[in-house]
Design a protein around this motif. Structure first.
Motif, PDB file in Angstrom:
ATOM      1  N   CYS A   1      -2.900   1.527   8.610  1.00 21.22           N
ATOM      2  CA  CYS A   1      -2.556   2.810   7.998  1.00 21.22           C
ATOM      3  C   CYS A   1      -1.483   3.469   8.852  1.00 21.22           C
ATOM      4  O   CYS A   1      -1.726   3.809  10.021  1.00 21.22           O
ATOM      5  CB  CYS A   1      -3.802   3.687   7.903  1.00 21.22           C
ATOM      6  N   PHE A   2      -0.309   3.662   8.256  1.00 23.77           N
ATOM      7  CA  PHE A   2       0.836   4.208   8.986  1.00 23.77           C
ATOM      8  C   PHE A   2       1.539   5.263   8.135  1.00 23.77           C
ATOM      9  O   PHE A   2       1.191   5.486   6.974  1.00 23.77           O
ATOM     10  CB  PHE A   2       1.809   3.089   9.360  1.00 23.77           C
TER      11      PHE A   2
ATOM     12  N   GLY B   1       0.802  -1.216   0.000  1.00 22.51           N
ATOM     13  CA  GLY B   1       0.000   0.000   0.000  1.00 22.51           C
ATOM     14  C   GLY B   1       0.836   1.268   0.000  1.00 22.51           C
ATOM     15  O   GLY B   1       0.327   2.358   0.283  1.00 22.51           O
ATOM     16  N   GLY B   2       2.115   1.140  -0.326  1.00 19.55           N
ATOM     17  CA  GLY B   2       3.012   2.294  -0.308  1.00 19.55           C
ATOM     18  C   GLY B   2       2.604   3.348  -1.326  1.00 19.55           C
ATOM     19  O   GLY B   2       2.185   3.032  -2.436  1.00 19.55           O
ATOM     20  N   ILE B   3       2.763   4.613  -0.946  1.00 19.65           N
ATOM     21  CA  ILE B   3       2.377   5.733  -1.802  1.00 19.65           C
ATOM     22  C   ILE B   3       3.598   6.291  -2.510  1.00 19.65           C
ATOM     23  O   ILE B   3       4.621   6.592  -1.887  1.00 19.65           O
ATOM     24  CB  ILE B   3       1.700   6.838  -0.979  1.00 19.65           C
TER      25      ILE B   3
ATOM     26  N   GLY C   1       2.669   3.717   4.305  1.00 16.24           N
ATOM     27  CA  GLY C   1       3.287   5.040   4.183  1.00 16.24           C
ATOM     28  C   GLY C   1       3.923   5.227   2.820  1.00 16.24           C
ATOM     29  O   GLY C   1       3.554   4.576   1.839  1.00 16.24           O
ATOM     30  N   VAL C   2       4.893   6.100   2.762  1.00 12.47           N
ATOM     31  CA  VAL C   2       5.570   6.423   1.504  1.00 12.47           C
ATOM     32  C   VAL C   2       6.491   5.280   1.086  1.00 12.47           C
ATOM     33  O   VAL C   2       7.168   4.668   1.917  1.00 12.47           O
ATOM     34  CB  VAL C   2       6.378   7.723   1.671  1.00 12.47           C
ATOM     35  N   ARG C   3       6.521   4.986  -0.218  1.00  9.01           N
ATOM     36  CA  ARG C   3       7.457   3.975  -0.741  1.00  9.01           C
ATOM     37  C   ARG C   3       8.891   4.468  -0.584  1.00  9.01           C
ATOM     38  O   ARG C   3       9.222   5.600  -0.955  1.00  9.01           O
ATOM     39  CB  ARG C   3       7.206   3.746  -2.232  1.00  9.01           C
ATOM     40  N   LEU C   4       9.730   3.594  -0.092  1.00  5.09           N
ATOM     41  CA  LEU C   4      11.137   3.954   0.042  1.00  5.09           C
ATOM     42  C   LEU C   4      11.772   4.208  -1.322  1.00  5.09           C
ATOM     43  O   LEU C   4      12.693   5.015  -1.453  1.00  5.09           O
ATOM     44  CB  LEU C   4      11.895   2.854   0.781  1.00  5.09           C
TER      45      LEU C   4
ATOM     46  N   GLY D   1      -1.468   4.146  13.139  1.00  6.23           N
ATOM     47  CA  GLY D   1      -0.383   4.747  13.905  1.00  6.23           C
ATOM     48  C   GLY D   1       0.511   5.556  13.004  1.00  6.23           C
ATOM     49  O   GLY D   1       0.579   5.323  11.800  1.00  6.23           O
ATOM     50  N   LEU D   2       1.206   6.525  13.576  1.00  3.58           N
ATOM     51  CA  LEU D   2       2.130   7.315  12.764  1.00  3.58           C
ATOM     52  C   LEU D   2       3.326   6.463  12.356  1.00  3.58           C
ATOM     53  O   LEU D   2       3.707   6.423  11.182  1.00  3.58           O
ATOM     54  CB  LEU D   2       2.598   8.549  13.536  1.00  3.58           C
TER      55      LEU D   2
END
Length: 289
Positions: A161-162, A85-87, A122-125, A184-185
């Motif tokens: 969702c992080f 689910g990485g953005i 979260g964001v894709r590395l 969580g963050l």
């Protein structure tokens, strides 16, 4: 303890087991769903293949326009099976653009709400700063739209969702979770890797869900409704959330209340998860307002 209604449990349709496209379609009214920028438009990320990652033609985000309870709506679903689910740049822009188009509809007299199906680590590395920039655009678009019509967040699956998308979740007008969902963050693995096992044991599933799980997030007022993993139940909860309209004050604007709750916790003597429940409504902590 009341015995479970096995017939009801076996008769329900799991929302969690659906992919993103099916989840988005299941929430909208029958026969009204129309996908925008779908896989045949080939909007895949240009950054993944050079790094040895096979891209996906919709970049892991599904945008479906339709009607919800007879009213215009857009459902935006993140595919949890693609890159966790990485953005990235493309997927983030798809989310932000869909929200911005809904805002434009509202300004043109078409009251369009939005549903965000948030399953993201979260964001894709692989896309780093590009992903961070698009998450900022998503948050900005949520703030813009929620002034006109509700933006409803749904966190259903165990991926949770992080990261940056948890900030977008916190900005939603209302947030719906299942008991299986997490919010969580920072994810448990990130916390453990940075602060050590004593801070957070990422292998302790009971601990994780007692802190990040849907039931706890509702108890601590960081989410609004805990719903059974069932398509019908989630659709009904989303419709009810939209019907409630735009509140006079969003959760993210209640800075005094949120700050007071954080200051009430002593990091040197952290409470048990069961001791973190939010105070009853009608008795706001000092500093609110």
């Amino acid at each position: 303890m009341t015995a479970p209604d096995w017939e009801a449990l076996l008769g329900r349709t799991s929302f969690i087991e659906l992919d993103a496209r099916a989840r988005a379609g299941a929430l909208l009214d029958d026969g009204t769903a129309r996908e925008l920028c779908g896989p045949f438009d080939h909007l895949d990320s240009p950054w993944l293949e050079p790094q040895g990652v096979v891209p996906q033609s919709d970049d892991g985000v599904v945008v479906v326009r339709g009607r919800l309870d007879g009213r215009p709506a857009v459902a935006i679903a993140i595919e949890q099976a693609f890159q966790g689910g990485g953005i990235g740049e493309v997927s983030g822009v798809k989310i932000a653009s869909a929200l911005s188009l809904a805002t434009r509809d509202n300004r043109d007299g078409i009251p369009t709400s939005a549903v965000l199906l948030l399953e993201s680590g979260g964001v894709r590395l692989q896309e780093a700063n590009l992903g961070l920039a698009t998450v900022a655009e998503v948050c900005s678009a949520v703030l813009e739209l929620r002034a006109h019509q509700p933006v409803i967040g749904v966190i259903a699956g165990a991926l949770g969702c992080f990261g940056g998308m948890s900030i977008a979740a916190g900005l939603c007008t209302r947030l719906i979770m299942t008991a299986e969902g997490r919010l969580g963050l920072n994810g448990p693995e990130v916390i453990e890797s940075e602060a050590g096992l004593a801070e957070f044991d990422a292998s302790d599933r009971t601990l994780i869900w007692s802190i990040d799980g849907g039931a706890q997030r509702v108890r601590t007022a960081l989410a609004d409704a805990l719903v059974l993993d069932d398509v019908g139940a989630l659709r009904s909860a989303v419709i009810e959330a939209v019907r409630q309209g735009v509140p006079g004050e969003h959760r993210s604007q209640r800075i005094g209340e949120l700050r007071a709750r954080v200051e009430a916790v002593d990091p040197a003597h952290p409470p048990e998860p069961s001791g973190l429940a939010a105070p009853a409504k009608g008795a706001p902590p000092e500093g609110d307002g």
